[in-house]
Design an enzyme around this catalytic site. Structure first.
Site, PDB file in Angstrom:
ATOM      1  N   ASP A  55      -6.886   4.265  -5.020  1.00  0.00           N
ATOM      2  CA  ASP A  55      -7.563   4.151  -3.731  1.00  0.00           C
ATOM      3  C   ASP A  55      -8.241   5.500  -3.516  1.00  0.00           C
ATOM      4  OD1 ASP A  55      -7.563   2.171  -1.213  1.00  0.00           O
ATOM      5  OD2 ASP A  55      -7.429   4.194  -0.409  1.00  0.00           O
TER       6      ASP A  55
ATOM      7  N   LYS B  73       0.858  -1.186   0.000  1.00  0.00           N
ATOM      8  CA  LYS B  73       0.000   0.000   0.000  1.00  0.00           C
ATOM      9  C   LYS B  73       0.892   1.232   0.000  1.00  0.00           C
ATOM     10  CE  LYS B  73      -4.488   0.773   0.029  1.00  0.00           C
ATOM     11  NZ  LYS B  73      -5.500  -0.008  -0.717  1.00  0.00           N
TER      12      LYS B  73
END
Length: 451
Positions: free
Chosen positions: A170, A130
């Protein structure tokens, strides 16, 4: 928490907390996994002797860097960039980039840790990672967003690649941002490769990718209802939080399957429309949020059947199914109790960790259906994996093929959750998802030695 293992779980969490005591989101994610995996490890000696859990909570690599850029007024701005490469035991790191003022190392470590298990559940060969920045795209011009993305990728390109680390979008990173990031990568590396997913269809993207997280969450919810008592989504009243990509497409699929969606929200509050959000109303929301970048409160100016509740979340409304699709920790204990009291029978997380630990305990105690995000929102990264496959093949599947593969993947994830989480006539989806995700990664780590 399992009573007989309370001491072991607390001892483990104290060790993790000693290193990262200020990283509350990360510790929350680790706690959820530890509570179900530690008892499982105790029954399976091969995992305990290899210290798998102690290794799996440490990211393989954390990259933090300066991102300087020039705004439209000619002033130099500076943000902080991150990439957490958490685990590559089963494939290249895979996970989104988040651009939001709240981004910090704790949030990205929690997301990368969750991503490791989520990607394992998809059955596809993807590790967990991430990244992102505390940059806020809201209120910025396209030119400013482009300059930031180019500066961000100038450093990130040293650490990513189609066989190393494949980021995606995201919160705050949509098609526009992915385009600017990809363009800069191609410019610097002089190669056209599948280094990012979420690309536009005409330059390597996959059909269904924008819809995948929302669609997948609905598919998973459908399987839960069928597993419990054979019931269907048709006629069910559904509350959704958020109004971005995940919420929009969860709403779209629910409408197609005959459910009635009554709520959507954003950071300023929520709207409730007792008459239901239909396709025309959803198209208005898509235009409002995706093109005009407006606020959900404007919905009530267009549709008099709705009301707006400023500064609140939708969980006090009466609904059969709740899909939290906004952000982490958006359902607390009191709100969970209200949902259960009002007759909610199912909660499926569309966002990452939107329910607090206290809220999850309320759901589990009441024995309503509850799906953690690592299972129910895995459709997005699953379709990113399908995009990677198509890029490697230099071939594009049609919409129906991708949607069928997504359905198959969500069915397989549900099946694994049932396999590891079924107890008599009830399925503990938290236990099932965490153990199923852990086993695949742990087995790969054992095979590959102490690395």
């Amino acid at each position: 928490m399992s009573g007989s293992f309370e001491t072991e779980i607390n001892d483990f969490m104290q060790k993790v907390s000693a290193k990262d005591s200020h990283q509350k989101e990360f510790l929350q994610a680790v706690q959820e996994v530890a509570e179900v995996v530690i008892p499982f490890i105790a029954e399976n000696e091969k995992y305990s002797k290899h210290n798998i859990l102690e290794r799996i909570v440490e990211p393989e690599r954390v990259i933090m860097f300066r991102v300087p850029w020039l705004d439209d007024a000619g002033s130099i701005r500076v943000n902080r960039g991150f990439r957490v490469q958490f685990n590559s035991a089963i494939g290249p790191y895979k996970g989104g980039l988040r651009f939001h003022p709240t981004v910090n190392l704790s949030i990205l470590k929690f997301l990368g840790f969750e991503q490791t298990f989520k990607n394992s559940l998809t059955t596809l060969p993807m590790g967990g990672g991430k990244g992102g920045s505390d940059f806020d795209p809201k209120g910025k011009s396209d030119n400013e967003v482009m300059k930031f993305c180019q500066s961000f990728m100038t450093e990130l390109q040293r650490h990513v690649g189609s066989n190393t680390d494949v980021p995606a979008g995201d919160i705050g990173v949509g098609g526009r941002e992915i385009g600017y990031l990809f363009g800069q990568y191609k410019r610097l590396r002089n190669e056209f490769t599948g280094v990012l997913t979420g690309k536009a269809i005409n330059w390597g993207g996959s059909l269904i990718r924008p819809e995948a997280t929302g669609y997948g969450c609905v598919y998973f919810t459908k399987h839960m209802l069928e597993e419990k008592d054979g019931s269907q989504l048709k006629g069910k009243i559904v509350g959704i939080s958020g109004s971005g990509n995940v919420a929009q497409y969860a709403c779209e699929k629910l409408i197609q399957l005959g459910a009635k969606v009554i709520t959507l929200s954003d950071s300023q509050g929520y709207v409730v429309d007792p008459s239901g959000i239909d396709n025309d109303k959803l198209e208005f929301i898509k235009t409002l949020k995706n093109e005009k970048r407006g606020r959900i409160s404007e919905y009530v100016k267009e549709y008099s059947s709705a009301t707006f509740h400023e500064g609140k979340r939708p969980w006090s409304e009466t609904m059969d199914i709740a899909l939290p699709c906004a952000t982490q920790n958006e359902i607390n204990e009191k709100e969970a109790e209200m949902l259960v009291k009002n007759g909610c029978m199912c909660v499926a997380e569309g966002a990452n960790m939107p329910s607090t630990p206290e809220a999850i305990r309320v759901f589990q105690k009441s024995k309503i259906l509850f799906a953690p995000g690592k299972a129910s929102n895995a459709g997005g990264v699953a379709t990113s994996g399908l995009e990677m496959s198509q890029n490697s093949l230099r071939y594009a599947w049609n919409r129906e093929e991708v949607d069928e593969k997504l359905k198959d993947i969500m069915s397989a994830i549900h099946g694994k959750c049932v396999e590891f989480g079924k107890d008599a006539d009830h399925v503990d989806y938290v236990k099932g998802a965490n153990i199923a995700g852990f086993v695949k990664v742990a087995d790969a780590m054992i095979d590959q030695g102490v690395v």
